[in-house]
Scaffold this active site. Structure first.
Site, PDB file in Angstrom:
ATOM      1  N   CYS A   1       0.797  -1.231   0.000  1.00  0.00           N
ATOM      2  CA  CYS A   1       0.000   0.000   0.000  1.00  0.00           C
ATOM      3  C   CYS A   1       0.829   1.279   0.000  1.00  0.00           C
ATOM      4  O   CYS A   1       0.266   2.372  -0.085  1.00  0.00           O
ATOM      5  CB  CYS A   1      -0.944  -0.007   1.196  1.00  0.00           C
ATOM      6  SG  CYS A   1      -1.911  -1.525   1.325  1.00  0.00           S
TER       7      CYS A   1
ATOM      8  N   HIS B   1      -3.218   7.937   5.744  1.00  0.00           N
ATOM      9  CA  HIS B   1      -3.386   6.619   5.134  1.00  0.00           C
ATOM     10  C   HIS B   1      -4.824   6.163   5.374  1.00  0.00           C
ATOM     11  O   HIS B   1      -5.484   5.682   4.467  1.00  0.00           O
ATOM     12  CB  HIS B   1      -2.376   5.636   5.713  1.00  0.00           C
ATOM     13  CG  HIS B   1      -2.310   4.346   4.965  1.00  0.00           C
ATOM     14  ND1 HIS B   1      -2.033   4.279   3.612  1.00  0.00           N
ATOM     15  CD2 HIS B   1      -2.505   3.069   5.368  1.00  0.00           C
ATOM     16  CE1 HIS B   1      -2.059   3.015   3.222  1.00  0.00           C
ATOM     17  NE2 HIS B   1      -2.344   2.260   4.265  1.00  0.00           N
TER      18      HIS B   1
ATOM     19  N   GLU C   1      -2.224   5.287  13.402  1.00  0.00           N
ATOM     20  CA  GLU C   1      -1.854   6.491  12.667  1.00  0.00           C
ATOM     21  C   GLU C   1      -2.088   7.749  13.495  1.00  0.00           C
ATOM     22  O   GLU C   1      -1.244   8.656  13.513  1.00  0.00           O
ATOM     23  CB  GLU C   1      -2.609   6.581  11.340  1.00  0.00           C
ATOM     24  CG  GLU C   1      -2.164   7.746  10.482  1.00  0.00           C
ATOM     25  CD  GLU C   1      -2.661   7.680   9.045  1.00  0.00           C
ATOM     26  OE1 GLU C   1      -2.120   8.433   8.210  1.00  0.00           O
ATOM     27  OE2 GLU C   1      -3.563   6.866   8.756  1.00  0.00           O
TER      28      GLU C   1
ATOM     29  N   LYS D   1      -9.847   7.904   1.233  1.00  0.00           N
ATOM     30  CA  LYS D   1     -10.254   6.519   0.975  1.00  0.00           C
ATOM     31  C   LYS D   1     -11.734   6.319   1.278  1.00  0.00           C
ATOM     32  O   LYS D   1     -12.360   5.409   0.737  1.00  0.00           O
ATOM     33  CB  LYS D   1      -9.425   5.541   1.817  1.00  0.00           C
ATOM     34  CG  LYS D   1      -7.984   5.377   1.351  1.00  0.00           C
ATOM     35  CD  LYS D   1      -7.258   4.345   2.208  1.00  0.00           C
ATOM     36  CE  LYS D   1      -5.835   4.111   1.739  1.00  0.00           C
ATOM     37  NZ  LYS D   1      -4.940   5.271   1.981  1.00  0.00           N
TER      38      LYS D   1
ATOM     39  N   HIS E   1      -9.604   2.106  -1.175  1.00  0.00           N
ATOM     40  CA  HIS E   1      -8.167   1.892  -1.003  1.00  0.00           C
ATOM     41  C   HIS E   1      -7.602   1.297  -2.297  1.00  0.00           C
ATOM     42  O   HIS E   1      -7.870   0.139  -2.615  1.00  0.00           O
ATOM     43  CB  HIS E   1      -7.942   0.945   0.173  1.00  0.00           C
ATOM     44  CG  HIS E   1      -6.521   0.832   0.613  1.00  0.00           C
ATOM     45  ND1 HIS E   1      -5.452   1.201  -0.172  1.00  0.00           N
ATOM     46  CD2 HIS E   1      -5.986   0.374   1.780  1.00  0.00           C
ATOM     47  CE1 HIS E   1      -4.329   0.980   0.487  1.00  0.00           C
ATOM     48  NE2 HIS E   1      -4.616   0.477   1.673  1.00  0.00           N
TER      49      HIS E   1
ATOM     50  N   PHE F   1       1.382  -2.996   4.509  1.00  0.00           N
ATOM     51  CA  PHE F   1       1.673  -4.313   5.049  1.00  0.00           C
ATOM     52  C   PHE F   1       3.165  -4.590   4.867  1.00  0.00           C
ATOM     53  O   PHE F   1       3.762  -4.206   3.856  1.00  0.00           O
ATOM     54  CB  PHE F   1       0.873  -5.394   4.327  1.00  0.00           C
ATOM     55  CG  PHE F   1      -0.549  -5.540   4.810  1.00  0.00           C
ATOM     56  CD1 PHE F   1      -0.995  -4.903   5.952  1.00  0.00           C
ATOM     57  CD2 PHE F   1      -1.441  -6.349   4.120  1.00  0.00           C
ATOM     58  CE1 PHE F   1      -2.297  -5.044   6.399  1.00  0.00           C
ATOM     59  CE2 PHE F   1      -2.746  -6.498   4.552  1.00  0.00           C
ATOM     60  CZ  PHE F   1      -3.176  -5.849   5.698  1.00  0.00           C
TER      61      PHE F   1
END
Length: 402
Positions: A162, A294, A305, A326, A331, A390
């Site tokens: 990502c 994010h 976050e 998002k 996403h 990830f």
């Protein structure tokens, strides 16, 4: 160390085809997430996504091109055309020899993988098309952009889940800042919205069945999207000499690794990336007015976050605006940072902060100004764009108003 500016931008995503349509949707807080439409969708438990609607590749590419271009490559080429046309650049001679392409994607030709696995394993065919490998490889989009616009300089693809687009744009930024290239085309793309692509993500049990609600106490997971965002990063003096329109300046970038867990994010890793971006840009915490988060809508990401922002910015965290687009476009996995950079440009250039839509309940662990549900007018001089992947791989870009 050269200054780096953005002189072109292009996109296609669930909110619209092209930058103007996308920014209008962001200003309106419009949701591009809806029911998925593709073969065997009824076999999925997750049936929503930020899908590009009414898309007809046959109207945009000829038959020979479609044989070679996976959907993620098609999206990239469309976005690149818009960005390069806006920049007004023509790549010939020395400029062509040193200009290149750095793009991010996590999966590459996922639709091509899916179609051909189906052909071999379900339909029992013993042959696939000879162009399957050139179509599905992760570097296909970068290579086709290079060939289409005669870009003969440093060209490659970054695949860091990502964070792929932010890592790619950080590399392009470094190439221009160092003087290795006057111009780099950069960004990213993803198109995983097919049966196999969604089925794989279902297995993680982090997907929402109804909406993406970043930072809201009743959030229940992320929603996949698809599309591309492409930008022209250019040496400032080169852009000024030719009278180019400048959308924003890229002033810093930083990358970090959590070195901790393959799926769970780390507050320390994310905070180090944000702090590193400030240091690289040589700016203070108080200079930053907006962060494009994010913000996936999962409990793990959102809480981590927000805690990382608090660590990186201290008391100034309470004065920041932070939102996740998002919630509107989904996403885009490896392409997500590229589309989200548009929200940073809008904040800096137009003074409009894209909202976090579908926000319903405050979460004490996400007690920041998340610009809920409605766009906001505000002057912003510096913005950050966060991407946390990830594998614990983080990349943050810093941009300034010009």
């Amino acid at each position: 160390m050269n200054r780096v500016v953005i002189t072109g931008a292009g996109t296609i995503n669930a909110l619209g085809t092209g930058v103007p349509a996308t920014l209008e949707a962001m200003r309106e807080g419009r949701c591009g997430i809806g029911p998925l439409e593709f073969r065997d969708v009824e076999r999925l438990s997750i049936r929503i996504g930020g899908q590009v609607r009414d898309y007809e590749p046959e109207a945009l590419f000829n038959r020979q091109q479609i044989v070679l271009y996976d959907r993620f490559t098609q999206f990239t080429l469309l976005a690149a055309r818009e960005a390069i046309e806006q920049s007004g650049l023509t790549f010939i001679g020395e400029l062509a020899a040193t200009s290149g392409v750095v793009l991010g994607t996590a999966g590459g030709g996922v639709s091509t993988w899916d179609d051909n696995y189906r052909s071999v394993y379900e339909d029992g065919k013993n042959r696939v098309h000879p162009f399957v490998v050139p179509k599905l490889m992760n570097n296909a989009a970068a290579s086709h952009v290079s060939m289409e616009w005669n870009l003969k300089g440093p060209s490659f693809t970054v695949s860091t889940a990502c964070a792929s687009s932010n890592h790619a744009m950080a590399q392009a930024f470094q190439l221009v800042r160092s003087g290795a290239s006057k111009v780099m085309v950069t960004g990213g793309a993803e198109s995983m919205l097919c049966f196999g692509g969604v089925k794989a993500w279902e297995g993680l049990r982090v997907m929402s069945r109804d909406a993406c609600r970043p930072f809201s106490a009743n959030r229940n997971g992320m929603v996949q999207g698809e599309g591309a965002g492409v930008f022209v990063f250019e040496d400032y003096e080169h852009a000024r000499a030719r009278g180019a329109e400048i959308l924003a300046e890229v002033i810093g970038a930083a990358m970090s690794s959590d070195a901790a867990d393959i799926v769970m994010p780390s507050k320390q890793g994310a905070a180090r990336a944000m702090t590193g971006a400030l240091q690289d840009a040589r700016i203070a915490q108080s200079d930053v007015g907006y962060i494009n988060a994010h913000g996936t809508g999962t409990a793990a990401n959102d809480k981590t976050e927000c805690a990382a922002v608090a660590d990186a910015f201290g008391h100034h965290a309470n004065d920041l605006m932070i939102s996740s687009t998002k919630s509107m476009h989904g996403h885009l996995i490896g392409g997500t940072g590229a589309v989200e950079l548009l929200a940073c440009i809008m904040a800096l250039r137009d003074g409009v902060i894209a909202p976090t839509i579908s926000y319903e309940e405050p979460d004490p662990e996400c007690a920041l100004d998340v610009v809920p549900n409605e766009a906001r007018e505000a002057r912003v001089d510096v913005a950050l764009s966060n991407a946390f992947a990830f594998g614990g791989l983080n990349a943050v870009l810093a941009l300034r108003r010009v």
